[in-house]
Every structure is written in C-alpha cells, then in structure tokens.
Design a protein around this motif. Structure first.
Motif, PDB file in Angstrom:
ATOM      1  N   ASP A 105      -8.563  11.199  -2.994  1.00  0.00           N
ATOM      2  CA  ASP A 105      -8.916  12.247  -3.955  1.00  0.00           C
ATOM      3  C   ASP A 105      -7.770  13.191  -4.291  1.00  0.00           C
ATOM      4  OD1 ASP A 105     -11.455  11.246  -4.111  1.00  0.00           O
ATOM      5  OD2 ASP A 105     -12.332  12.696  -2.700  1.00  0.00           O
ATOM      6  N   TYR A 106      -6.754  13.316  -3.395  1.00  0.00           N
ATOM      7  CA  TYR A 106      -5.759  14.368  -3.617  1.00  0.00           C
ATOM      8  C   TYR A 106      -4.301  13.920  -3.497  1.00  0.00           C
ATOM      9  CZ  TYR A 106      -9.831  17.355  -3.435  1.00  0.00           C
ATOM     10  OH  TYR A 106     -11.042  17.924  -3.711  1.00  0.00           O
ATOM     11  N   SER A 156      -7.607  -0.238   5.979  1.00  0.00           N
ATOM     12  CA  SER A 156      -7.695   0.190   4.581  1.00  0.00           C
ATOM     13  C   SER A 156      -6.840  -0.692   3.672  1.00  0.00           C
ATOM     14  CB  SER A 156      -7.246   1.647   4.445  1.00  0.00           C
ATOM     15  OG  SER A 156      -7.209   2.031   3.087  1.00  0.00           O
ATOM     16  N   LYS A 157      -7.407  -1.071   2.513  1.00  0.00           N
ATOM     17  CA  LYS A 157      -6.649  -1.836   1.518  1.00  0.00           C
ATOM     18  C   LYS A 157      -5.952  -0.934   0.517  1.00  0.00           C
ATOM     19  CE  LYS A 157      -9.905  -5.720   1.702  1.00  0.00           C
ATOM     20  NZ  LYS A 157     -10.860  -6.554   0.919  1.00  0.00           N
ATOM     21  N   ASN A 158      -6.300   0.365   0.540  1.00  0.00           N
ATOM     22  CA  ASN A 158      -5.826   1.269  -0.504  1.00  0.00           C
ATOM     23  C   ASN A 158      -4.693   2.183  -0.068  1.00  0.00           C
ATOM     24  OD1 ASN A 158      -7.902   0.336  -2.264  1.00  0.00           O
ATOM     25  ND2 ASN A 158      -9.360   1.703  -1.228  1.00  0.00           N
ATOM     26  N   MET A 159      -4.496   2.357   1.216  1.00  0.00           N
ATOM     27  CA  MET A 159      -3.479   3.316   1.669  1.00  0.00           C
ATOM     28  C   MET A 159      -3.100   3.042   3.111  1.00  0.00           C
ATOM     29  SD  MET A 159      -5.941   6.673   2.268  1.00  0.00           S
ATOM     30  CE  MET A 159      -7.079   6.217   0.950  1.00  0.00           C
ATOM     31  N   SER A 160      -1.957   3.585   3.497  1.00  0.00           N
ATOM     32  CA  SER A 160      -1.561   3.652   4.905  1.00  0.00           C
ATOM     33  C   SER A 160      -1.075   5.075   5.162  1.00  0.00           C
ATOM     34  CB  SER A 160      -0.463   2.627   5.234  1.00  0.00           C
ATOM     35  OG  SER A 160       0.685   2.851   4.434  1.00  0.00           O
ATOM     36  N   VAL A 161      -1.066   5.452   6.429  1.00  0.00           N
ATOM     37  CA  VAL A 161      -0.775   6.846   6.781  1.00  0.00           C
ATOM     38  C   VAL A 161       0.294   6.909   7.858  1.00  0.00           C
ATOM     39  CG1 VAL A 161      -1.731   9.035   7.629  1.00  0.00           C
ATOM     40  CG2 VAL A 161      -3.151   7.514   6.232  1.00  0.00           C
ATOM     41  N   VAL A 205      -1.493   7.744  -3.945  1.00  0.00           N
ATOM     42  CA  VAL A 205      -2.669   6.941  -3.614  1.00  0.00           C
ATOM     43  C   VAL A 205      -3.623   6.909  -4.802  1.00  0.00           C
ATOM     44  CG1 VAL A 205      -4.640   6.693  -2.055  1.00  0.00           C
ATOM     45  CG2 VAL A 205      -2.420   7.449  -1.146  1.00  0.00           C
ATOM     46  N   LYS A 206      -3.803   8.031  -5.469  1.00  0.00           N
ATOM     47  CA  LYS A 206      -4.684   8.115  -6.641  1.00  0.00           C
ATOM     48  C   LYS A 206      -4.218   7.171  -7.744  1.00  0.00           C
ATOM     49  CE  LYS A 206      -5.848  12.221  -8.114  1.00  0.00           C
ATOM     50  NZ  LYS A 206      -5.691  13.640  -8.494  1.00  0.00           N
ATOM     51  N   VAL A 207      -2.898   7.093  -7.932  1.00  0.00           N
ATOM     52  CA  VAL A 207      -2.343   6.232  -8.995  1.00  0.00           C
ATOM     53  C   VAL A 207      -2.653   4.773  -8.712  1.00  0.00           C
ATOM     54  CG1 VAL A 207      -0.203   5.397 -10.025  1.00  0.00           C
ATOM     55  CG2 VAL A 207      -0.529   7.848  -9.648  1.00  0.00           C
ATOM     56  N   THR A 208      -2.420   4.340  -7.485  1.00  0.00           N
ATOM     57  CA  THR A 208      -2.652   2.919  -7.166  1.00  0.00           C
ATOM     58  C   THR A 208      -4.134   2.573  -7.119  1.00  0.00           C
ATOM     59  OG1 THR A 208      -2.586   3.384  -4.794  1.00  0.00           O
ATOM     60  CG2 THR A 208      -0.511   2.773  -5.849  1.00  0.00           C
ATOM     61  N   ARG A 226       0.830  -1.197   0.000  1.00  0.00           N
ATOM     62  CA  ARG A 226       0.000   0.000   0.000  1.00  0.00           C
ATOM     63  C   ARG A 226       0.868   1.252   0.000  1.00  0.00           C
ATOM     64  NH1 ARG A 226      -3.409  -0.509   5.352  1.00  0.00           N
ATOM     65  NH2 ARG A 226      -1.336  -1.181   6.061  1.00  0.00           N
ATOM     66  N   PRO A 227       0.464   2.286  -0.722  1.00  0.00           N
ATOM     67  CA  PRO A 227       1.211   3.546  -0.657  1.00  0.00           C
ATOM     68  C   PRO A 227       0.981   4.212   0.700  1.00  0.00           C
ATOM     69  CG  PRO A 227      -0.764   3.835  -1.984  1.00  0.00           C
ATOM     70  CD  PRO A 227      -0.673   2.367  -1.686  1.00  0.00           C
TER      71      PRO A 227
END
Length: 796
Positions: free
Chosen positions: A276-277, A115-120, A281-284, A86-87
């Motif tokens: 969204d920004y 989350s499967k789409n990102m980490s922070v 993350v948007k690319v993946t 994840r990004p």
C-alpha cells in the motif's frame, strides 16, 4: 536520643517458609526441561530448568566501571537470499527492548520465502546501542537506504534526539514512518500516506478529547483509552471513503499488529505497508490482486495469563481459580488451601512475541515449591488497573501474599511518564510486599557480570530508582537478553534467589506470630571507635525494649526477655562499655569449622584474605563465635566488625577484599541455624551493605547478596541519611524504615551565666534612671565571682 517502637516491626505482619516441596508440574516441565531435584535449605545452584543459564564467565572487553551495552546489529540484520525479480524494500527499526527481534526476523523470512510480490531487508537497533558512535554511524547509513522506519518506546530524551536528528531529514523521502508510543518529538515523525502526527502536543486534537472524555466517564487511564480507541477506530474508519481515513486506519491497524507482536501479526503489517505504501512495490503490483489484510490476532488488553492454561488468558480471578485450583494444582502437587500465592506482573509484549522463557522459569520455580501464582499483564504501561482487578477476590480481599513486578519498570507509566502517587495508592491499598525484579534490558549478561558498577546509570534510573518511588524493594537481576537472538533468558541462581525471598516474605504474612523467629542485629557505631549496641541518633537498647514490648503484645514468643534497657544491655553485653573484641560479650553459639564450611558455600573464597577458618576474629581458636542472646523466638545478636579495625573502610575500596569468617558465620547462623524468618538491622549503621560487590544489581558473587541470601531484612536508618539508606536498600535487599533525628535548639547560657547576661543587659539599658547603676554593678561583680570568672581572668 530517639526511641523507636511500633514502626520497627510493622513489616513483620505483612511480609516465607522454606518448607515448600518441589513437584514440578508436568506441563511446565515439558516446556522448561527436566524436573528439578528436591529443594532443601542447603540447596545448590543447580538450575531447575534446562534453558536457564548460569552466571556467565565469558570475559568482555569493556571498562571496569561498566559501559553501555555492546552492539550486535548483525544478529538483527536479515537480507533476502533469493529475491529474484521481486522488489526489495528495507525496514529499519529502533526499539527499547529486544523481544521484537525474533518476531521481526521470523516475519521477514516468511515474506521472503512465500511472497510473490515483494522481499524485505530488515535491520534493528536497541535504543541504548545508539550511544555507541560506530552503531550510530551504521544507523545513519542504514536509514539513508531505508524505505520504512519503525520506532517504539523511545523515551530517553538524549536518544530520542539522536533518532530525530537522523530520521527527520529523511522523513519526506521515506515511504512510511511508524512510531509507536514514544516521546512527542519522535511521534511527530509518523507518516503513513496522508496520515501524520506533526501537530501532536501543539494543538487540540480529537484523540486527546476522546481520552479526556473516557477518563471523565469511567476513570480510564491514557493507556486504557488508547487501547479502547485502537480496538474501535479501524472498524469505523474502513467505512469512510477519504484517503485520509484509509491512511489513519492503516496506522491504527499497524499499531494493533505491533501490539499483537507475533510473527504472523508482524508479517501482516509488513505486507500491508509494502503493497500500500512502498512505491517500488506498488509499481510492480499494478493490476495485481493485493493480499487481503487479515484482522490482527490479539490477546485482551489486560488479563490473567498462565503458560499452560488451555484458554491462554482469563478475564477474572474467579474464572482463573476455577481452572487453576481444580485442574492445575492437583496435577502440579500444589495444595491451593495452604499454599502461599505470589502475584506476578508481566509485560504483554513478551507474551505476544512468545519471548516468555524468563517468566516461565520463575513460575516453574515457584510452583515446584508448592506456591500458587497469579500472573497478570496490561497492554499499556499502566498496571494499576490489572492489580486492582485481578489481585482481589469477589469480596474485595487480596488473594496474593507477595507481588513481584517482572517488567522492571514503574507500576504506572513504565519507562515513560510515571504517576507515583497513583502507584503508591494502589500498593498501599493492597498492602503486600512489592518486589521489582530487574531484567537486563540495556546490558548483556556478560557486560553486567564483568562490570564493577553492575547496572549502568540509565538502567538504575529507569529500573531501580523509579520503582523505588512507587515503594518497590529488592532490585534482583533475574533475566537478560541472549546476544544472538535477542530473546530473554533467565539466570538460574537469581531466579532461585527471587523465589526464595518472595516465599519468605509471604511466610511472614501467613505464619502465626507465635511461631515467627526474628533476629535483631545491633552494631558498633562508628565502626572503628564506638561501643557495641550504638547507632547514630538512636537510643538502641531503649528502642529494643519498646520493640520487645510491642512484639509480646502482638503475640510473638519473647521468652523471658527483660524490658528494662539496662537488663537487656547486660544480658547481651555483660559490660556496658564492651567493645566488639571484648571477652565480656555473651556467646550465643559456637560454630565448628566443619559446620561452618558445610553451611557456608562461599567460605573457601574468604581464605584468600583471612586464611582458613576459624581465624582470629569472632573465634575462640577452635570455633567461630556468634555473640548475642536468645529470648524465645527473638535473637538479639551483635554484628561482627569489618575486620580492618585500623581502617574499617578498606573493604569498600579493595577489589579483592572480603568479609572475615566470623562475619559470614553470623549470617549463616541467622539463616540456617537460628532459622530466622526475618532480620531487623537496628540503627545507622552496620557493615553488611558496604561489603565488596557491585554497586547496584548484585550477582551471586557479591558479598551483600551472599550474606543476606534469602533473609527478609528491615533496616532502621536515620532520616537524615537517605544516601546510605539507599545503599542498604539496593545492596542488602533491605526494606528501610526511617527514624527521626533528635530535635535540636540553641543551648544558650545556663545558671549563673544566664543571670549575668541579664544583669549586663539591664546595665546597658540604663538611661534616665542612673541611680540604679551602682546596685546593678555590685550584682554583676558578685555573680561573676560566683561563676568563677575571676579565675578565668587570672588564667588569661
């Protein structure tokens, strides 16, 4: 000399009895820990709530003068444990207070776990920490790696400039930059897609026009207008097709999430910003379904709140009373018909983030003593609206007896832009004692406890000086932040003191005048020379006579008090020239050493400087002696001397100094034996406010705090001495009442000298009529002889 009359007792009519019995509400006890023990006059410093901490003793490495807050960004740094493929995007935030720390930390951990789409990755800074050079350098390093910056309530000019200096050069490279109410130069950093505020304050704007129109329509404040705009604008913008509208809506939604403050709201905000920004993350996520943004979960912008209420908040005093008086009070053992009512002003952000332990502790303390509470909040920085709306009943009558502002900031504008005239008008209309208690926003407990200054200058300016302009009194420290989590934690003995003082002020309004006991305290001014019963620019005994007459007219029990100044003086002093050590002073009470040690919990601390009681001052060798005279419910007492007669100011500068036993015994007598409802310090000035302790923000070991304890105090101070009056207000918790200094004019010459001057002027003015000269000269010589000027010449 000046006579002082009606104003001296005006505070008595508006201002708490110690008879409140403790019965801890079951629901509050469940939140706060074990029930308390019964409250008595001689209460100990046992904390009534298990989560309340006592005065810290942990030493802190810092200057004795008290530096700015120590840094602890490690406790606010969260990194994903297993990001996998994840990004990861990095968020850096700067906030004024620490209540968002727990919500931000929890939100980031939830995203990283679910989350499967990102980490922070997330790191936060308290605004004041940026004064520390090491912290500032670390902030720069974190910002160089950041994808998103978030700032809130950045209103200190020099720190706003520091933030701008770091963030502005990086702004274009950031994926998003969100700044919520702050100074204009920081707000201009905002960037969410195509949405910016780069022209904020530099040109006409739709938002500004909206605010002006709302104020014209219904008198809304800027904050109320902004909150209304936040509620409605996102709903409109989502129907507009342009990217700019979508980006503006994202900013508004982010602001709503931020105001909501809970971990769920912050999680929604960070998820929306990421997908969204944040570019990586948007690319993946290209081709993947986005997480649908949920509506922010928000409390009303303003309401009445109670920690155990089933509906959380109430829209009106009537709705609140229906639940509170009929359901909660019976369960809590409170009699709503006779109980005093304390109004509490709270910050909504602490309620949103569930960082409300310090609020709950004071509510529990007050209710355990049989008091009602009405807790109000505002979503903005203007609390005048909620005060007007919730502290009155349907008939327009105030429902509170005392008000405590627990935000620690000015009533209108908070730490940002104050409107003191508006605040003063609202408080004058309410006409109730207004206490502004202080949470330690910029210091930890340990820093404050170890500091000789107490509060550092920024905190004094924002949380003491500005509220004082509104009309606030008694800046009592009651809570601070816990270093590791940033959550607010109450300080046990300070919460108890705050409750004591609020209830006693309330009692001054509730109790009938005939039952009120008032202690009038007189001084010896100057402290090392003057006679007893003197004060700067004030005819003390003539003024006491005027006050006694006014008290009698208002229904106070003044017994057989004389109203002639000489008779009052004689009854108290027995000698018009009596000094503080004079045997001619009237003895009102002899306190045995056993009674003294029993009633004065800090008595043994005085032995380092003065040996065991009774000592040599205010003592007959066996007992401690209180000088003064009681008339009915009025006691006129003589405040003891500093103790160091040759150098009375020694107490101000000696770190280990303390008042002597006689001084402590005097205030113990007023509070616990005479049982005064209030004390009136009569004139400029006494010694109480100059006793050893912190400069501002007293602790339980500071002697002004120990001496005055729970006694409401009014202090008559000369209008030409505001600096020392401010010391009395802050260090001895006194409501100061100013009296004018006597008018002065050029005395000029008198009697024969005046006549002689006029004759000389006449002679000097002779021109054509020189025939009058000899007659004037003879008059000059004769008058000079009459004025004995011939003898002056002979002496020369």
């Amino acid at each position: 000399m000046v006579k002082f009359s009606a104003a001296a007792i005006a505070f008595l009519a508006i201002g708490a009895t110690s008879a409140w019995q403790i019965q801890t509400p079951a629901k509050l006890a469940a939140r706060t820990g074990p029930a308390t023990t019964p409250f008595t006059r001689r209460r100990t410093n046992v904390a009534p709530m298990s989560m309340v901490i006592s005065d810290p003793t942990k030493p802190v490495t810092m200057g004795g003068g008290g530096g700015y807050t120590a840094t602890n960004t490690a406790s606010r740094r969260v990194t994903p444990e297993d990001p996998g493929d994840r990004p990861t995007y990095k968020v850096v935030y700067v906030v004024l207070e620490s209540q968002y720390q727990s919500s931000m930390t929890a939100a980031v951990k939830r995203i990283n776990a679910g989350s499967k789409n990102m980490s922070v990755e997330c790191v936060g800074y308290l605004l004041e920490e940026l004064r520390n050079e090491d912290a500032y350098e670390q902030f720069k390093a974190d910002m160089a790696e950041a994808n998103v910056f978030i700032g809130s309530l950045i209103f200190v000019q020099e720190l706003a400039e520091k933030v701008t200096d770091v963030v502005a050069p990086l702004r274009d490279d950031l994926d998003a930059c969100l700044v919520f109410p702050s100074m204009p130069e920081v707000m201009r950093l905002n960037k969410v897609g195509s949405f910016t505020m780069k022209n904020l304050g530099q040109s006409k704007s739709v938002v500004a026009d909206f605010m002006k129109s709302k104020k014209k329509e219904d008198g809304s404040s800027f904050e109320e207008g902004m909150l209304k705009l936040l509620r409605t604008l996102p709903k409109v913008l989502k129907f507009l097709p342009s990217d700019k509208a979508a980006d503006a809506r994202s900013f508004m939604m982010s602001f709503q999430y931020w105001l909501g403050g809970s971990p769920e709201n912050i999680e929604s905000m960070l998820t929306m910003l990421g997908q969204d920004y944040v570019e990586k993350v948007k690319v993946t996520m290209a081709g993947k379904e986005k997480v649908e943004a949920v509506e922010p979960v928000l409390l009303p912008d303003k309401a009445i709140w109670h920690p155990v209420a089933p509906s959380i908040v109430f829209d009106s005093p009537g709705q609140y009373s229906e639940w509170y008086d009929k359901e909660h009070c019976p369960e809590a053992g409170i009699d709503p018909k006779t109980a005093p009512t304390i109004g509490l002003i709270l910050q909504k952000s602490h309620i949103n983030t569930k960082d409300d332990t310090h609020y709950v502790s004071l509510i529990s303390e007050l209710e355990s003593r049989g008091s009602r509470v009405v807790c109000i909040y505002s979503g903005g920085l203007d609390f005048s609206g909620p005060v007007d709306e919730y502290f009155y009943n349907a008939a327009g009558k105030p429902i509170v007896d005392t008000v405590i502002n627990l935000t620690g900031f000015a009533l209108v504008g908070g730490p940002a832009s104050q409107d003191h005239k508006k605040a003063a008008a609202v408080l004058k209309k309410l006409n109730r004692p207004y206490i502004c208690a202080v949470p330690l926003v910029f210091q930890s407990f340990e820093e404050w406890q170890s500091s000789e200054l107490g509060l550092h200058p920024i905190q004094v300016a924002l949380q003491v000086s500005l509220p004082e302009i509104d009309g606030a009194i008694e800046p009592i420290i009651y809570a601070g932040r816990e270093g590791a989590t940033g959550r607010s934690v109450p300080l046990a003995d300070r919460v108890q003191l705050l409750a004591d003082r609020a209830l006693k002020w309330s009692n001054l309004r509730i109790k009938e005048n005939k039952d009120k006991k008032i202690a009038v305290t007189i001084f010896s001014f100057p402290p090392d020379k003057g006679n007893v019963g003197t004060a700067a620019y004030l005819d003390v005994f003539d003024s006491i006579s005027a006050v006694l007459k006014k008290l009698k007219a208002e229904g106070y029990d003044v017994g057989d008090a004389p109203f002639v100044k000489e008779e009052i003086m004689d009854s108290v002093l027995n000698d018009p020239e009596a000094r503080i050590s004079s045997p001619e002073l009237n003895v009102a009470y002899r306190m045995s050493t056993n009674e003294y040690y029993d009633l004065t919990p800090y008595a043994t601390d005085l032995e380092e400087n003065w040996g065991p009681a009774p000592g040599n001052l205010n003592s007959d060798g066996q007992n401690l002696v209180v000088y003064g005279k009681q008339f009915g419910n009025i006691f006129i007492g003589v405040q003891p001397s500093f103790g160091y007669e040759g150098d009375p100011m020694r107490l101000l500068f000696a770190k280990s100094a303390s008042p002597h036993h006689g001084f402590a015994a005097y205030y113990t007598y007023l509070e616990k034996i005479f049982n005064a409802d209030a004390v009136l310090h009569f004139g400029t000035h006494g010694s109480l406010e100059f006793m050893p302790g912190k400069q501002v923000g007293m602790s339980g070991t500071c002697y002004p705090d120990r001496l005055i304890n729970s006694l409401p105090s009014a202090y008559l101070y000369a209008a030409n001495n505001p600096s020392e009056a401010t010391i009395a207000k802050r260090r001895s918790y006194s409501a100061t009442v100013s009296y004018l200094t006597p008018p002065a004019e050029n005395a000029g010459l008198y009697k024969g000298l005046k006549e002689l001057k006029e004759l000389i002027s006449s002679y000097q003015g002779l021109r054509e009529n020189e025939g009058r000269g000899p007659a004037i000269v003879n008059s000059i010589v004769s008058t000079a002889w009459t004025c004995n000027l011939d003898k002056v010449n002979q002496a020369d």
